[in-house]
Design an enzyme around this catalytic site. Structure first.
Site, PDB file in Angstrom:
ATOM      1  N   GLY A 154       0.792  -1.216   0.000  1.00  0.00           N
ATOM      2  CA  GLY A 154       0.000   0.000   0.000  1.00  0.00           C
ATOM      3  C   GLY A 154       0.825   1.267   0.000  1.00  0.00           C
ATOM      4  O   GLY A 154       1.989   1.286  -0.429  1.00  0.00           O
ATOM      5  N   CYS A 155       0.250   2.341   0.540  1.00  0.00           N
ATOM      6  CA  CYS A 155       0.800   3.678   0.368  1.00  0.00           C
ATOM      7  C   CYS A 155       2.133   3.900   1.081  1.00  0.00           C
ATOM      8  O   CYS A 155       2.859   4.831   0.744  1.00  0.00           O
ATOM      9  CB  CYS A 155      -0.212   4.718   0.847  1.00  0.00           C
ATOM     10  N   TYR A 156       2.461   3.095   2.079  1.00  0.00           N
ATOM     11  CA  TYR A 156       3.721   3.294   2.793  1.00  0.00           C
ATOM     12  C   TYR A 156       4.860   2.465   2.223  1.00  0.00           C
ATOM     13  O   TYR A 156       5.985   2.488   2.743  1.00  0.00           O
ATOM     14  CB  TYR A 156       3.542   2.973   4.285  1.00  0.00           C
ATOM     15  N   ALA A 157       4.631   1.714   1.152  1.00  0.00           N
ATOM     16  CA  ALA A 157       5.601   0.738   0.664  1.00  0.00           C
ATOM     17  C   ALA A 157       6.917   1.362   0.221  1.00  0.00           C
ATOM     18  O   ALA A 157       7.980   0.749   0.353  1.00  0.00           O
ATOM     19  CB  ALA A 157       4.999  -0.068  -0.477  1.00  0.00           C
ATOM     20  N   PHE A 355       1.426   6.329   5.223  1.00  0.00           N
ATOM     21  CA  PHE A 355       0.428   5.540   5.939  1.00  0.00           C
ATOM     22  C   PHE A 355      -0.153   4.476   5.023  1.00  0.00           C
ATOM     23  O   PHE A 355      -0.215   4.656   3.804  1.00  0.00           O
ATOM     24  CB  PHE A 355      -0.700   6.444   6.447  1.00  0.00           C
TER      25      PHE A 355
END
Length: 399
Positions: A154-157, A355
């Site tokens: 997701g967005c924190y990768a 996040f």
């Protein structure tokens, strides 16, 4: 000694679509009546987003002109996972290559053959042999380049990719790591009136970003960011509020309106945990690179940490111009930080957050490294404060 991140290159698909156009597409697809359409338009209007990019032209087209979705009133038969993954295989590589070339173009002395590690990042498509092998072939990387794939986080990768690159560089003095993130979020539109689907449909766009991480500063005096510290936090209560599942008709994003409250509860603890072992206080930090998961998330962090909208201007700019591009987004924001830096910013700390599902909260502390001989020229950013204040007139309609 720290490792250094820089030469951030970005790329977006050719289809740049205004947020009101996308809202009209969604209202038609969901067969909304006048009342629900009015509410949907309001949701898109307050998002803080003006444009998003997509590999699919359909979101800006009229019925009868679609090339991916069926030209039927209900978009049935709705595209399957297989159809969406076929589009990902077709579109991801060219976009990733464009981002890499934009990155390496900033450091012409760096030859592709000198890259020792390749880290690819994506949560919007998977196949094997995958994007990593295709990039080796397309870019002329060494066949023995060490490949790592960070998928479905997701967005924190991208933060995890940066952590990996930092570990490689700290263990091998000659390591040169190429990170490539590519996300085609708009392939996964869900035709559902549920609130979390309406929110995710209103936020996500497509984009790719690439950067270099190495144990020494980048050549040619290119501005870079030293990697000084990382910290991760989890809010298990948010397990069901931000999630990413594969269903029969694409990857289904769960993004509830409770997410900003979860971040509000954990962001101070996350910041304190990051800075606890570092010789930096929050009051010392004046540069921020926050993942713009949504306008409410940015406003929540500002309230909790005592930041202003101007402190957060890089995140707002990326949100406004691109929307949320999942893992690639924080690299877009870091690019803005580097582009705006001057020699006077040399040594200044940068605080970055991202996040994602879990609810996972990642934090990084970086430090600007800007040579006094490096001239940063960008006509679009010559007076960044004035530009940001002008955009406030547009963003003010979101309140």
């Amino acid at each position: 000694m720290p490792s250094y991140l820089g030469a951030i290159g970005t790329a977006n698909p050719t289809h740049r679509i205004a947020q009101p156009q996308i809202a009209e597409f969604m209202a038609r697809a969901l067969q909304f009546g006048e009342g629900d359409t009015r509410k949907l338009r309001a949701l898109y209007r307050v998002s803080g987003i003006e444009y998003r990019y997509s590999v699919l032209p359909d979101y800006g087209r009229a019925p009868g002109e679609y090339t991916f979705f069926p030209n039927t009133p209900t978009l049935e038969p709705f595209p399957s996972v297989g159809q969406r993954m076929a589009a990902y295989r077709r579109e991801a590589l060219p976009l990733a290559v464009e981002a890499v070339r934009a990155s390496l173009g900033q450091v012409p002395d760096v030859d592709a053959a000198t890259i020792t590690h390749l880290v690819t990042v994506s949560c919007t498509g998977m196949y094997a042999p995958g994007l990593d092998i295709e990039l080796v072939q397309a870019l002329g990387l060494r066949p023995d380049v060490r490949r790592t794939c960070v998928n479905f986080m997701g967005c924190y990768a991208a933060v995890n990719a940066i952590k990996l690159a930092d570990a490689f560089c700290r263990s091998e003095a000659d390591a040169r790591v190429l990170i490539v993130s590519v996300e085609l979020c708009t392939l996964h539109f869900q035709k559902s009136p549920q609130e979390d689907h309406l929110i995710s449909n209103a936020l996500f766009g497509d984009g790719a970003a690439a950067c270099l991480v190495q144990a020494s500063q980048l050549p040619n005096g290119a501005p870079s960011l030293s990697l000084d510290g990382f910290h991760c936090g989890l809010e298990p209560d948010g397990h069901d509020d931000m999630a990413w599942h594969i269903n029969d008709f694409g990857f289904e994003m769960t993004l509830s309106s409770y997410v900003p409250k979860l971040i509000q509860r954990g962001i101070r603890k996350l910041t304190d945990g990051l800075l606890a072992s570092l010789p930096v206080q929050l009051s010392d930090i004046h540069h921020f690179a926050i993942h713009p998961g949504g306008r409410k998330i940015l406003e929540t962090i500002e309230a909790e940490l005592g930041l202003t909208r101007e402190d957060n201007r890089h995140a707002y700019r990326v949100l406004r111009d691109y929307g949320n591009m999942s893992s690639a987004t924080v690299l877009f924001v870091l690019r803005e930080v580097l582009a705006a830096a001057t020699p006077a910013d040399n040594g200044a700390p940068v605080l970055s957050f991202a996040f994602g599902p879990g609810l996972t909260m990642e934090a990084m502390l970086l430090q600007l490294s800007v040579s006094s001989e490096q001239l940063i020229v960008d006509s679009e950013r010559n007076d960044e404060k004035d530009q940001f204040q002008k955009s406030e007139a547009i963003l003010a309609t979101a309140h």
